[in-house]
Design a protein around this motif. Structure first.
Motif, PDB file in Angstrom:
ATOM      1  N   PHE A   1      20.098  25.814   9.999  1.00 56.14           N
ATOM      2  CA  PHE A   1      20.155  25.594   8.552  1.00 56.14           C
ATOM      3  C   PHE A   1      20.633  24.175   8.315  1.00 56.14           C
ATOM      4  O   PHE A   1      21.744  23.818   8.743  1.00 56.14           O
ATOM      5  CB  PHE A   1      21.125  26.590   7.898  1.00 56.14           C
ATOM      6  N   GLY A   2      19.783  23.363   7.686  1.00 52.64           N
ATOM      7  CA  GLY A   2      20.158  21.973   7.452  1.00 52.64           C
ATOM      8  C   GLY A   2      19.871  21.546   6.031  1.00 52.64           C
ATOM      9  O   GLY A   2      19.692  22.382   5.150  1.00 52.64           O
ATOM     10  N   TYR A   3      19.801  20.242   5.808  1.00 50.89           N
ATOM     11  CA  TYR A   3      19.582  19.790   4.429  1.00 50.89           C
ATOM     12  C   TYR A   3      18.178  20.091   3.941  1.00 50.89           C
ATOM     13  O   TYR A   3      17.940  20.186   2.732  1.00 50.89           O
ATOM     14  CB  TYR A   3      19.962  18.321   4.242  1.00 50.89           C
ATOM     15  N   ALA A   4      17.218  20.309   4.840  1.00 53.86           N
ATOM     16  CA  ALA A   4      15.877  20.734   4.416  1.00 53.86           C
ATOM     17  C   ALA A   4      15.883  22.176   3.930  1.00 53.86           C
ATOM     18  O   ALA A   4      14.968  22.599   3.227  1.00 53.86           O
ATOM     19  CB  ALA A   4      14.876  20.577   5.553  1.00 53.86           C
ATOM     20  N   ASP A   5      16.903  22.925   4.291  1.00 54.84           N
ATOM     21  CA  ASP A   5      17.038  24.315   3.840  1.00 54.84           C
ATOM     22  C   ASP A   5      17.874  24.415   2.573  1.00 54.84           C
ATOM     23  O   ASP A   5      17.870  25.458   1.911  1.00 54.84           O
ATOM     24  CB  ASP A   5      17.679  25.164   4.940  1.00 54.84           C
ATOM     25  N   GLY A   6      18.615  23.342   2.255  1.00 53.71           N
ATOM     26  CA  GLY A   6      19.398  23.346   1.033  1.00 53.71           C
ATOM     27  C   GLY A   6      20.881  23.085   1.207  1.00 53.71           C
ATOM     28  O   GLY A   6      21.639  23.085   0.237  1.00 53.71           O
ATOM     29  N   LEU A   7      21.329  22.869   2.444  1.00 49.63           N
ATOM     30  CA  LEU A   7      22.746  22.581   2.673  1.00 49.63           C
ATOM     31  C   LEU A   7      22.961  21.085   2.515  1.00 49.63           C
ATOM     32  O   LEU A   7      22.507  20.290   3.344  1.00 49.63           O
ATOM     33  CB  LEU A   7      23.164  23.039   4.068  1.00 49.63           C
ATOM     34  N   MET A   8      23.635  20.694   1.458  1.00 46.70           N
ATOM     35  CA  MET A   8      23.725  19.277   1.124  1.00 46.70           C
ATOM     36  C   MET A   8      24.465  18.476   2.195  1.00 46.70           C
ATOM     37  O   MET A   8      25.480  18.914   2.741  1.00 46.70           O
ATOM     38  CB  MET A   8      24.400  19.101  -0.229  1.00 46.70           C
TER      39      MET A   8
ATOM     40  N   ASN B   1      27.342  14.942  11.065  1.00 56.05           N
ATOM     41  CA  ASN B   1      26.408  14.949   9.950  1.00 56.05           C
ATOM     42  C   ASN B   1      25.473  16.154  10.009  1.00 56.05           C
ATOM     43  O   ASN B   1      24.930  16.480  11.069  1.00 56.05           O
ATOM     44  CB  ASN B   1      25.571  13.669   9.954  1.00 56.05           C
ATOM     45  N   ILE B   2      25.293  16.795   8.859  1.00 56.59           N
ATOM     46  CA  ILE B   2      24.282  17.836   8.733  1.00 56.59           C
ATOM     47  C   ILE B   2      22.913  17.173   8.908  1.00 56.59           C
ATOM     48  O   ILE B   2      22.654  16.098   8.360  1.00 56.59           O
ATOM     49  CB  ILE B   2      24.393  18.519   7.354  1.00 56.59           C
ATOM     50  N   THR B   3      22.037  17.788   9.672  1.00 59.08           N
ATOM     51  CA  THR B   3      20.716  17.218   9.915  1.00 59.08           C
ATOM     52  C   THR B   3      19.656  18.028   9.171  1.00 59.08           C
ATOM     53  O   THR B   3      19.959  19.004   8.489  1.00 59.08           O
ATOM     54  CB  THR B   3      20.407  17.148  11.417  1.00 59.08           C
ATOM     55  N   MET B   4      18.408  17.600   9.293  1.00 63.69           N
ATOM     56  CA  MET B   4      17.355  18.207   8.488  1.00 63.69           C
ATOM     57  C   MET B   4      17.246  19.716   8.694  1.00 63.69           C
ATOM     58  O   MET B   4      17.138  20.480   7.736  1.00 63.69           O
ATOM     59  CB  MET B   4      16.009  17.550   8.797  1.00 63.69           C
ATOM     60  N   ASP B   5      17.286  20.150   9.938  1.00 65.36           N
ATOM     61  CA  ASP B   5      17.030  21.552  10.255  1.00 65.36           C
ATOM     62  C   ASP B   5      18.225  22.276  10.855  1.00 65.36           C
ATOM     63  O   ASP B   5      18.148  23.489  11.073  1.00 65.36           O
ATOM     64  CB  ASP B   5      15.863  21.660  11.250  1.00 65.36           C
ATOM     65  N   MET B   6      19.292  21.558  11.151  1.00 64.60           N
ATOM     66  CA  MET B   6      20.411  22.159  11.861  1.00 64.60           C
ATOM     67  C   MET B   6      21.749  21.612  11.382  1.00 64.60           C
ATOM     68  O   MET B   6      21.838  20.492  10.902  1.00 64.60           O
ATOM     69  CB  MET B   6      20.271  21.908  13.369  1.00 64.60           C
ATOM     70  N   THR B   7      22.757  22.461  11.538  1.00 68.46           N
ATOM     71  CA  THR B   7      24.134  22.094  11.228  1.00 68.46           C
ATOM     72  C   THR B   7      25.003  22.481  12.419  1.00 68.46           C
ATOM     73  O   THR B   7      24.831  23.575  12.994  1.00 68.46           O
ATOM     74  CB  THR B   7      24.618  22.819   9.956  1.00 68.46           C
ATOM     75  N   ILE B   8      25.910  21.601  12.780  1.00 72.42           N
ATOM     76  CA  ILE B   8      26.782  21.845  13.931  1.00 72.42           C
ATOM     77  C   ILE B   8      28.158  22.273  13.425  1.00 72.42           C
ATOM     78  O   ILE B   8      28.713  21.660  12.493  1.00 72.42           O
ATOM     79  CB  ILE B   8      26.904  20.583  14.803  1.00 72.42           C
ATOM     80  N   VAL B   9      28.700  23.325  14.021  1.00 76.74           N
ATOM     81  CA  VAL B   9      30.006  23.832  13.594  1.00 76.74           C
ATOM     82  C   VAL B   9      30.935  23.983  14.792  1.00 76.74           C
ATOM     83  O   VAL B   9      30.493  24.147  15.930  1.00 76.74           O
ATOM     84  CB  VAL B   9      29.874  25.198  12.876  1.00 76.74           C
ATOM     85  N   ASP B  10      32.204  23.928  14.501  1.00 77.47           N
ATOM     86  CA  ASP B  10      33.246  24.208  15.489  1.00 77.47           C
ATOM     87  C   ASP B  10      33.489  25.709  15.456  1.00 77.47           C
ATOM     88  O   ASP B  10      34.031  26.235  14.477  1.00 77.47           O
ATOM     89  CB  ASP B  10      34.514  23.430  15.121  1.00 77.47           C
ATOM     90  N   VAL B  11      33.076  26.425  16.512  1.00 77.25           N
ATOM     91  CA  VAL B  11      33.217  27.881  16.499  1.00 77.25           C
ATOM     92  C   VAL B  11      34.595  28.326  16.955  1.00 77.25           C
ATOM     93  O   VAL B  11      34.957  29.510  16.806  1.00 77.25           O
ATOM     94  CB  VAL B  11      32.119  28.569  17.350  1.00 77.25           C
TER      95      VAL B  11
END
Length: 348
Positions: free
Chosen positions: A263-270, A291-301
């Motif tokens: 889920f990235g900014y192309a999906d709607g996550l600003m 940085n949030i990317t077009m198709d992916m978001t990286i998180v600290d799990v």
């Protein structure tokens, strides 16, 4: 029964779910509080939620008398979906749209003298918009009295500002009094319903239908109706000193277990949520890193027991578009309208 498509063959990486019962409850609550039938605003693909999923729910509700969209194209779509009720075109009418307005029985909102010229002598009923302080569409000094006028409207620019809103309400009342026959009168938006304007006949609402509160202090009991989840694509452990994502805006200070979310900014996550927002997994906050990317978001799990293929929450009843918008420095409308078409929609 679940409507919509999140295919068994391809699966889906992200899904937006609309809870039918919550939408129905919110409509009833708006009707109860406002005491008037609703003009349901479902422009911009139902605020990005998905008009082909939302409209069929709303058309079954007796509290919803009319629909409102931004443009003729959106109105035509509703007619092709089988919507029979009045459909208001809030954005007026352009010359090339006249034939479609006639063919599909749409109701334009006239807010400029040129709109009247386009309609000419055609047998088209319309609403008139008056500018009482918004400074966008609407007549300021002109008064339109035509037998084809079936409704009039205005729009509150700053519902949170009671003093200015009261002035707009008074200005509009003076206009309403000039009409000697019975017509529809609508001014109150999702936020504006708090004023319970006595002389209006309908309330014109959009955001509150989905359970999103337009004001911090809001007296209506709304139930969030929309959730968004996305899948975990990858998990790995990075050493201290390792940069993450474009621009290296985040560098690990310690060994860190990170997850990549579909889920990235192309999906709607600003993108403004980079390094400041978070997603949720079974109640655990997963901070967004890099940085949030077009198709992916990286998180600290962290220590959460996340596995590849699991679902993480972007929006939920506990974490609404409003909450996310405050973190992103925007408004819920923008986040909702940004949810892309590749995010599968379901009605539950």
């Amino acid at each position: 029964m679940v409507e919509g498509y999140c295919g068994a063959l391809l699966g889906c990486r992200s899904v937006l779910r609309i809870k039918r019962s919550a939408v129905e409850e919110n409509v009833r609550e708006l009707f109860r509080f406002g005491g008037k039938k609703l003009i349901a605003v479902i422009k911009s693909d139902a605020y990005g939620i998905g008009v082909k999923y939302v409209a069929p729910i709303l058309r079954e509700l007796p509290e919803v008398e009319s629909f409102a969209v931004a443009c003729v194209e959106e109105g035509v779509l509703l007619r092709e979906m089988g919507i029979k009720r009045e459909v208001l075109i809030l954005g007026g009418i352009l010359p090339e749209e006249l034939e479609a307005v006639k063919e599909y029985g749409l109701t334009p909102v006239v807010s400029d003298i040129e709109h009247l010229k386009i309609i000419g002598n055609e047998d088209i009923k319309f609403h008139v918009k008056y500018d009482t302080g918004m400074g966008r569409l609407g007549f300021v000094d002109e008064f339109v009295d035509d037998p084809r006028v079936v409704g009039i409207m205005s729009h509150l620019s700053t519902p949170a500002d009671e003093e200015f809103s009261r002035k707009q309400i008074e200005r509009f009342e003076a206009i309403v009094r000039r009409y000697s026959r019975k017509i529809k009168v609508h001014l109150e938006s999702s936020a504006g319903v708090i004023y319970r304007v006595p002389y209006t006949t309908h309330i014109r609402v959009g955001l509150a239908i989905y359970g999103e509160k337009p004001l911090k202090e809001y007296p209506l009991r709304l139930r969030p109706a929309v959730s968004i989840r996305a899948r975990v694509l990858s998990l790995k452990t990075l050493p201290a000193g390792h940069p993450i994502s474009y621009g290296r805006t985040f560098v690990t200070e310690r060994e860190m277990r990170i997850g990549v979310i579909a889920f990235g900014y192309a999906d709607g996550l600003m993108k403004s949520l980079s390094n400041r927002g978070y997603l949720l997994y079974e109640g655990n906050k997963l901070p967004i890193v890099g940085n949030i990317t077009m198709d992916m978001t990286i998180v600290d799990v962290g220590t959460a027991n996340v596995r590849v293929g699991d679902w993480v929450t972007v929006v939920s009843e506990e974490r609404t578009f409003g909450e996310l918008a405050r973190e992103a420095g925007t408004i819920p409308y923008e986040l909702m309208c940004n949810v892309s078409s590749r995010v599968k929609r379901e009605v539950t």
